[in-house]
Design a protein around this motif. Structure first.
Motif, short mmCIF file in Angstrom:
data_model
loop_
_atom_site.label_atom_id
_atom_site.label_comp_id
_atom_site.label_asym_id
_atom_site.label_seq_id
_atom_site.Cartn_x
_atom_site.Cartn_y
_atom_site.Cartn_z
N ALA A 1 -23.61 -8.00 -11.71
CA ALA A 1 -23.86 -6.56 -11.72
C ALA A 1 -23.03 -5.85 -10.66
O ALA A 1 -22.56 -4.73 -10.86
N VAL A 2 -22.83 -6.52 -9.51
CA VAL A 2 -22.00 -5.95 -8.43
C VAL A 2 -21.11 -7.03 -7.83
O VAL A 2 -21.52 -8.18 -7.70
N THR A 3 -19.93 -6.64 -7.50
CA THR A 3 -18.97 -7.44 -6.73
C THR A 3 -18.13 -6.44 -5.96
O THR A 3 -17.07 -6.03 -6.42
N PRO A 4 -18.64 -5.95 -4.82
CA PRO A 4 -17.98 -4.84 -4.12
C PRO A 4 -16.62 -5.19 -3.56
O PRO A 4 -16.41 -6.28 -3.00
N GLY A 5 -15.70 -4.26 -3.73
CA GLY A 5 -14.37 -4.38 -3.15
C GLY A 5 -13.93 -3.01 -2.66
O GLY A 5 -14.13 -2.01 -3.35
N LEU A 6 -13.38 -2.97 -1.45
CA LEU A 6 -12.87 -1.71 -0.89
C LEU A 6 -11.36 -1.69 -1.03
O LEU A 6 -10.69 -2.71 -0.82
N PHE A 7 -10.81 -0.54 -1.38
CA PHE A 7 -9.37 -0.39 -1.52
C PHE A 7 -8.75 -0.05 -0.17
O PHE A 7 -9.34 0.67 0.63
N SER A 8 -7.55 -0.55 0.04
CA SER A 8 -6.80 -0.21 1.25
C SER A 8 -5.59 0.62 0.85
O SER A 8 -5.08 0.50 -0.26
N ALA A 9 -5.12 1.45 1.77
CA ALA A 9 -3.99 2.34 1.51
C ALA A 9 -2.75 1.56 1.11
O ALA A 9 -1.97 2.00 0.27
N ASP A 10 -2.56 0.37 1.70
CA ASP A 10 -1.36 -0.42 1.40
C ASP A 10 -1.56 -1.41 0.26
O ASP A 10 -0.68 -2.22 -0.03
N ILE B 1 -6.85 9.74 6.45
CA ILE B 1 -7.08 8.80 7.56
C ILE B 1 -5.96 7.77 7.66
O ILE B 1 -5.97 6.92 8.54
N ALA B 2 -5.00 7.84 6.72
CA ALA B 2 -3.81 6.97 6.76
C ALA B 2 -2.66 7.72 6.13
O ALA B 2 -2.87 8.60 5.28
N ARG B 3 -1.45 7.38 6.56
CA ARG B 3 -0.26 8.00 5.98
C ARG B 3 0.85 6.97 5.96
O ARG B 3 0.84 6.01 6.75
N PHE B 4 1.81 7.17 5.06
CA PHE B 4 2.94 6.25 4.99
C PHE B 4 4.02 6.71 5.95
O PHE B 4 4.50 7.84 5.88
N ASP B 5 4.39 5.84 6.88
CA ASP B 5 5.44 6.12 7.86
C ASP B 5 6.74 5.54 7.32
O ASP B 5 6.89 4.31 7.24
N THR B 6 7.67 6.41 6.96
CA THR B 6 8.93 5.95 6.37
C THR B 6 9.81 5.22 7.38
O THR B 6 10.58 4.34 6.99
N THR B 7 9.68 5.53 8.65
CA THR B 7 10.46 4.85 9.68
C THR B 7 10.03 3.38 9.79
O THR B 7 10.86 2.48 9.86
N GLN B 8 8.72 3.16 9.79
CA GLN B 8 8.18 1.79 9.90
C GLN B 8 8.04 1.12 8.54
O GLN B 8 7.76 -0.08 8.46
N ASN B 9 8.14 1.92 7.47
CA ASN B 9 7.99 1.43 6.09
C ASN B 9 6.62 0.78 5.87
O ASN B 9 6.51 -0.29 5.25
N LYS B 10 5.58 1.44 6.39
CA LYS B 10 4.22 0.94 6.21
C LYS B 10 3.21 2.06 6.43
O LYS B 10 3.55 3.11 6.97
N PHE B 11 1.98 1.80 5.99
CA PHE B 11 0.90 2.75 6.22
C PHE B 11 0.42 2.61 7.66
O PHE B 11 0.26 1.50 8.17
N VAL B 12 0.19 3.75 8.28
CA VAL B 12 -0.31 3.79 9.65
C VAL B 12 -1.54 4.69 9.68
O VAL B 12 -1.71 5.54 8.81
N PRO B 13 -2.41 4.51 10.66
CA PRO B 13 -3.62 5.32 10.70
C PRO B 13 -3.36 6.75 11.14
O PRO B 13 -2.43 7.02 11.90
N VAL B 14 -4.17 7.65 10.65
CA VAL B 14 -4.28 9.00 11.20
C VAL B 14 -5.62 8.95 11.94
O VAL B 14 -6.68 8.93 11.31
#
Length: 153
Positions: A18-27, A52-65
């Protein structure tokens, strides 16, 4: 029973919970910063949604806000996105821990606009201020999700 392309039959037992919880991540790794938004409720009733997260093109990854609690009169709520929790037995069977502390869960179920997308809304206590990176994990009907991260200023 499944039919193969050559016409033969195959059998299998499939377990459906009935349930199998999964949380999504920005990346999309399931382990990075949460795919979530912050809802800020101001004293005058104004509601503001914040990333609460944004993609940083310089680092080429999601970083926190970093989440900033702001004025003492502001109330903050996290809206986490995931799947596998709308079949929960009761809202009281949903536990959200952020930074090891139990959060007040206000809603857990279908997101409503996108098929298969679920959401969990939790009130954020000011005791999280200044904590930096913390883990967020969800338990629904005794089943625990993956761990995602949040960052508090």
């Amino acid at each position: 029973v499944l039919f193969r392309s050559d016409g033969s039959l195959s059998q299998a037992v499939v377990r459906v919970d009935a349930v199998t919880p999964g949380l999504f991540s920005a990346d999309a790794t399931g382990a990075g910063y949460a795919a979530a938004v912050l809802l800020r409720l101001k004293a005058d009733g104004t509601q503001l949604f914040e990333s609460i997260a944004r993609f940083d093109t310089t680092q080429n990854k999601f970083v926190p806000v970093p989440i900033d609690f702001g004025a003492a009169s502001d109330s903050l709520f996290i809206v986490l996105y995931g799947t596998g929790l709308r079949g929960r037995s009761a809202l009281s069977a949903v536990n959200l821990k952020i930074g090891g502390a139990d959060m007040e869960v206000l809603y857990a179920g279908s997101q409503g606009l996108l098929t298969g997308l679920d959401q969990v809304n939790g009130r954020l206590p000011r005791s999280l201020a200044g904590r930096g990176d913390v883990d967020a994990v969800l338990t629904v009907d005794g089943k625990t999700s993956n761990t995602v991260r949040l960052n508090f200023k």
